[in-house]
Design a protein around this motif. Structure first.
Motif, PDB file in Angstrom:
ATOM      1  N   LEU A 226       0.836  -1.200   0.000  1.00 45.56           N
ATOM      2  CA  LEU A 226       0.000   0.000   0.000  1.00 45.56           C
ATOM      3  C   LEU A 226       0.873   1.252   0.000  1.00 45.56           C
ATOM      4  N   GLU A 227       0.504   2.217  -0.791  1.00 42.97           N
ATOM      5  CA  GLU A 227       1.304   3.448  -0.909  1.00 42.97           C
ATOM      6  C   GLU A 227       1.409   4.176   0.427  1.00 42.97           C
ATOM      7  N   SER A 228       0.330   4.181   1.212  1.00 45.04           N
ATOM      8  CA  SER A 228       0.359   4.892   2.494  1.00 45.04           C
ATOM      9  C   SER A 228       1.383   4.292   3.446  1.00 45.04           C
ATOM     10  N   TYR A 229       1.515   2.958   3.435  1.00 45.38           N
ATOM     11  CA  TYR A 229       2.512   2.304   4.285  1.00 45.38           C
ATOM     12  C   TYR A 229       3.919   2.595   3.790  1.00 45.38           C
ATOM     13  N   ARG A 230       4.090   2.579   2.474  1.00 47.03           N
ATOM     14  CA  ARG A 230       5.421   2.881   1.924  1.00 47.03           C
ATOM     15  C   ARG A 230       5.836   4.302   2.285  1.00 47.03           C
ATOM     16  N   ASN A 231       4.906   5.237   2.197  1.00 49.49           N
ATOM     17  CA  ASN A 231       5.214   6.626   2.545  1.00 49.49           C
ATOM     18  C   ASN A 231       5.553   6.763   4.027  1.00 49.49           C
ATOM     19  N   LYS A 232       4.808   6.023   4.872  1.00 46.96           N
ATOM     20  CA  LYS A 232       5.088   6.059   6.311  1.00 46.96           C
ATOM     21  C   LYS A 232       6.488   5.504   6.601  1.00 46.96           C
ATOM     22  N   TYR A 233       6.842   4.424   5.902  1.00 46.40           N
ATOM     23  CA  TYR A 233       8.167   3.814   6.077  1.00 46.40           C
ATOM     24  C   TYR A 233       9.267   4.808   5.714  1.00 46.40           C
ATOM     25  N   ILE A 234       9.134   5.460   4.555  1.00 46.00           N
ATOM     26  CA  ILE A 234      10.142   6.423   4.097  1.00 46.00           C
ATOM     27  C   ILE A 234      10.232   7.597   5.056  1.00 46.00           C
ATOM     28  N   PHE A 235       9.066   8.099   5.518  1.00 46.83           N
ATOM     29  CA  PHE A 235       9.036   9.219   6.453  1.00 46.83           C
ATOM     30  C   PHE A 235       9.760   8.856   7.751  1.00 46.83           C
ATOM     31  N   SER A 236       9.425   7.690   8.303  1.00 50.62           N
ATOM     32  CA  SER A 236      10.038   7.269   9.564  1.00 50.62           C
ATOM     33  C   SER A 236      11.539   7.088   9.421  1.00 50.62           C
ATOM     34  N   LEU A 237      11.956   6.415   8.356  1.00 45.23           N
ATOM     35  CA  LEU A 237      13.382   6.175   8.144  1.00 45.23           C
ATOM     36  C   LEU A 237      14.144   7.481   8.049  1.00 45.23           C
ATOM     37  N   GLU A 238      13.603   8.423   7.309  1.00 44.09           N
ATOM     38  CA  GLU A 238      14.271   9.723   7.138  1.00 44.09           C
ATOM     39  C   GLU A 238      14.472  10.426   8.472  1.00 44.09           C
ATOM     40  N   HIS A 239      13.416  10.486   9.275  1.00 47.82           N
ATOM     41  CA  HIS A 239      13.514  11.249  10.519  1.00 47.82           C
ATOM     42  C   HIS A 239      14.279  10.502  11.604  1.00 47.82           C
ATOM     43  N   TYR A 240      14.217   9.178  11.616  1.00 47.69           N
ATOM     44  CA  TYR A 240      15.075   8.428  12.533  1.00 47.69           C
ATOM     45  C   TYR A 240      16.544   8.706  12.238  1.00 47.69           C
ATOM     46  N   MET A 241      16.915   8.676  10.962  1.00 45.43           N
ATOM     47  CA  MET A 241      18.319   8.850  10.594  1.00 45.43           C
ATOM     48  C   MET A 241      18.788  10.277  10.863  1.00 45.43           C
ATOM     49  N   LYS A 242      17.903  11.263  10.658  1.00 45.84           N
ATOM     50  CA  LYS A 242      18.270  12.648  10.962  1.00 45.84           C
ATOM     51  C   LYS A 242      18.478  12.855  12.456  1.00 45.84           C
ATOM     52  N   GLU A 243      17.844  12.004  13.258  1.00 46.17           N
ATOM     53  CA  GLU A 243      18.008  12.091  14.707  1.00 46.17           C
ATOM     54  C   GLU A 243      19.242  11.322  15.177  1.00 46.17           C
ATOM     55  N   GLY A 244      19.876  10.553  14.281  1.00 42.25           N
ATOM     56  CA  GLY A 244      21.093   9.835  14.643  1.00 42.25           C
ATOM     57  C   GLY A 244      20.954   8.335  14.721  1.00 42.25           C
ATOM     58  N   TYR A 245      19.750   7.803  14.530  1.00 42.81           N
ATOM     59  CA  TYR A 245      19.572   6.346  14.512  1.00 42.81           C
ATOM     60  C   TYR A 245      20.148   5.786  13.214  1.00 42.81           C
ATOM     61  N   ARG A 246      20.672   4.569  13.292  1.00 39.33           N
ATOM     62  CA  ARG A 246      21.276   3.962  12.113  1.00 39.33           C
ATOM     63  C   ARG A 246      20.736   2.549  11.895  1.00 39.33           C
ATOM     64  N   PRO A 247      20.281   2.259  10.664  1.00 40.70           N
ATOM     65  CA  PRO A 247      19.768   0.922  10.361  1.00 40.70           C
ATOM     66  C   PRO A 247      20.793  -0.163  10.661  1.00 40.70           C
ATOM     67  N   ASN A 248      20.323  -1.268  11.195  1.00 42.86           N
ATOM     68  CA  ASN A 248      21.149  -2.430  11.537  1.00 42.86           C
ATOM     69  C   ASN A 248      22.180  -2.128  12.616  1.00 42.86           C
ATOM     70  N   ILE A 249      21.958  -1.044  13.355  1.00 41.90           N
ATOM     71  CA  ILE A 249      22.765  -0.752  14.538  1.00 41.90           C
ATOM     72  C   ILE A 249      21.823  -0.569  15.732  1.00 41.90           C
ATOM     73  N   ASN A 250      20.961   0.447  15.652  1.00 38.07           N
ATOM     74  CA  ASN A 250      19.956   0.619  16.705  1.00 38.07           C
ATOM     75  C   ASN A 250      18.559   0.845  16.127  1.00 38.07           C
ATOM     76  N   LEU A 251      18.408   0.602  14.833  1.00 37.57           N
ATOM     77  CA  LEU A 251      17.121   0.754  14.168  1.00 37.57           C
ATOM     78  C   LEU A 251      16.914  -0.394  13.183  1.00 37.57           C
ATOM     79  N   PHE A 252      15.789  -1.111  13.341  1.00 39.86           N
ATOM     80  CA  PHE A 252      15.517  -2.265  12.488  1.00 39.86           C
ATOM     81  C   PHE A 252      14.081  -2.192  11.975  1.00 39.86           C
ATOM     82  N   PHE A 253      13.900  -2.647  10.746  1.00 40.50           N
ATOM     83  CA  PHE A 253      12.569  -2.707  10.153  1.00 40.50           C
ATOM     84  C   PHE A 253      12.244  -4.163   9.808  1.00 40.50           C
ATOM     85  N   THR A 254      11.029  -4.558  10.084  1.00 41.06           N
ATOM     86  CA  THR A 254      10.539  -5.865   9.649  1.00 41.06           C
ATOM     87  C   THR A 254       9.342  -5.638   8.731  1.00 41.06           C
ATOM     88  N   PHE A 255       9.033  -6.649   7.921  1.00 39.72           N
ATOM     89  CA  PHE A 255       8.005  -6.480   6.900  1.00 39.72           C
ATOM     90  C   PHE A 255       7.130  -7.729   6.819  1.00 39.72           C
TER      91      PHE A 255
END
Length: 279
Positions: A226-255
């Protein structure tokens, strides 16, 4: 040396070996420039030209300006050689440290003792459990205060009830919660995190059992079809990373899978590689 430090050193050593391998391949491509040095010649109008000495003949060879491929390759080879030297130095410090390191956390010491001398220091009521319980109590209080100020906008989406009575927004999230519980982890559902000026209700905030200080976030992106979920994923990832979180270090996504089924394997992998490593 505690388990978290050992794990950091192991990961750093692995990263060094990967980088050395990649640089080694690049160095092999530039081996014809081995032994060559650059001799700069600065003209009165400021432009720099380069010469080199042919290692075989010893003759001076004119190359040209910065844009000349040989100039760029000689510089690249010198950069690679210095990088590899620094990495070798780091390896020479890390390897002996790991060889001599011992995990002296209470759990590790407990496991090294003969059974007759073990006293179950990590059983319920021990210091680690008290600290984890305090963390959960404090975070739950913070969440309650947040929800009092900013009530849930979509309570109707809390459609899945776990066996504990807790309501979640999907069966997949309930499965993740079950896995966290089965592994004895301390976690909070939808704990607010302020990231880059936005409040994000993180699906799962998990306290690391390795040091009882570090936290990791697990976000479940359920319906990527669903496009709304994809947009939410992109939004969250962007703002987590701007706050200093890093994927596969302290931030993980499951699908969820495309057929809307859920596999537990990625969650178990996160726990085994990032929360249970060395414990």
């Amino acid at each position: 040396m505690d388990a978290s430090t050992i794990q950091v050193l192991k990961k750093e050593l692995k990263l060094i070996e990967m980088n050395k391998s990649a640089l080694g391949k690049k160095k092999e491509e530039l081996k014809m420039y081995e032994g060559m040095v650059l001799i700069p010649s600065v003209k009165s109008y400021g432009r720099v030209y380069y010469y080199t000495i042919d290692p075989k003949s010893g003759r001076r060879v004119y190359l040209g300006g910065e844009e000349h491929p040989d100039v760029q390759n000689i510089k690249a080879l010198h950069h690679i050689n210095l990088s590899m030297k620094l990495m070798e130095n780091d390896s020479s410090l890390i390897v002996p440290a790991l060889d001599k390191a011992a995990d002296h956390s209470p759990d590790a010491v407990e496991q090294m003792l003969p059974k007759v001398y073990r006293n179950s220091r990590l059983s319920m009521g021990s210091e680690p459990d008290v600290r984890a319980a305090k963390w959960k109590k404090d975070k739950e209080a913070f969440k309650a205060a947040y929800l009092e100020k900013y009530p849930d906008k979509y309570p109707e989406t809390l459609t899945y009830q776990r066996w504990t009575g807790e309501w979640m927004r999907s069966k997949s999230e309930g499965s993740i919660a079950d896995i966290l519980d089965m592994n004895g982890l301390t976690w909070i559902y939808e704990l607010p995190h302020k990231c880059n000026g936005y409040w994000l209700l993180s699906d799962f905030t998990v306290l690391s059992p390795l040091d009882l200080l570090a936290e990791i976030i697990i976000e479940h992106a359920g319906r990527m079809d669903l496009e709304s979920y994809r947009n939410k994923y992109i939004f969250s990832l962007e703002h987590y990373m701007k706050e200093g979180y890093r994927p596969n270090i302290n931030l993980f996504f499951t699908f969820d899978n495309l057929d809307q089924t859920f596999s537990q394997m990625p969650v178990q992998s996160i726990l085994e590689n990032w929360l249970r490593a060395g414990a």
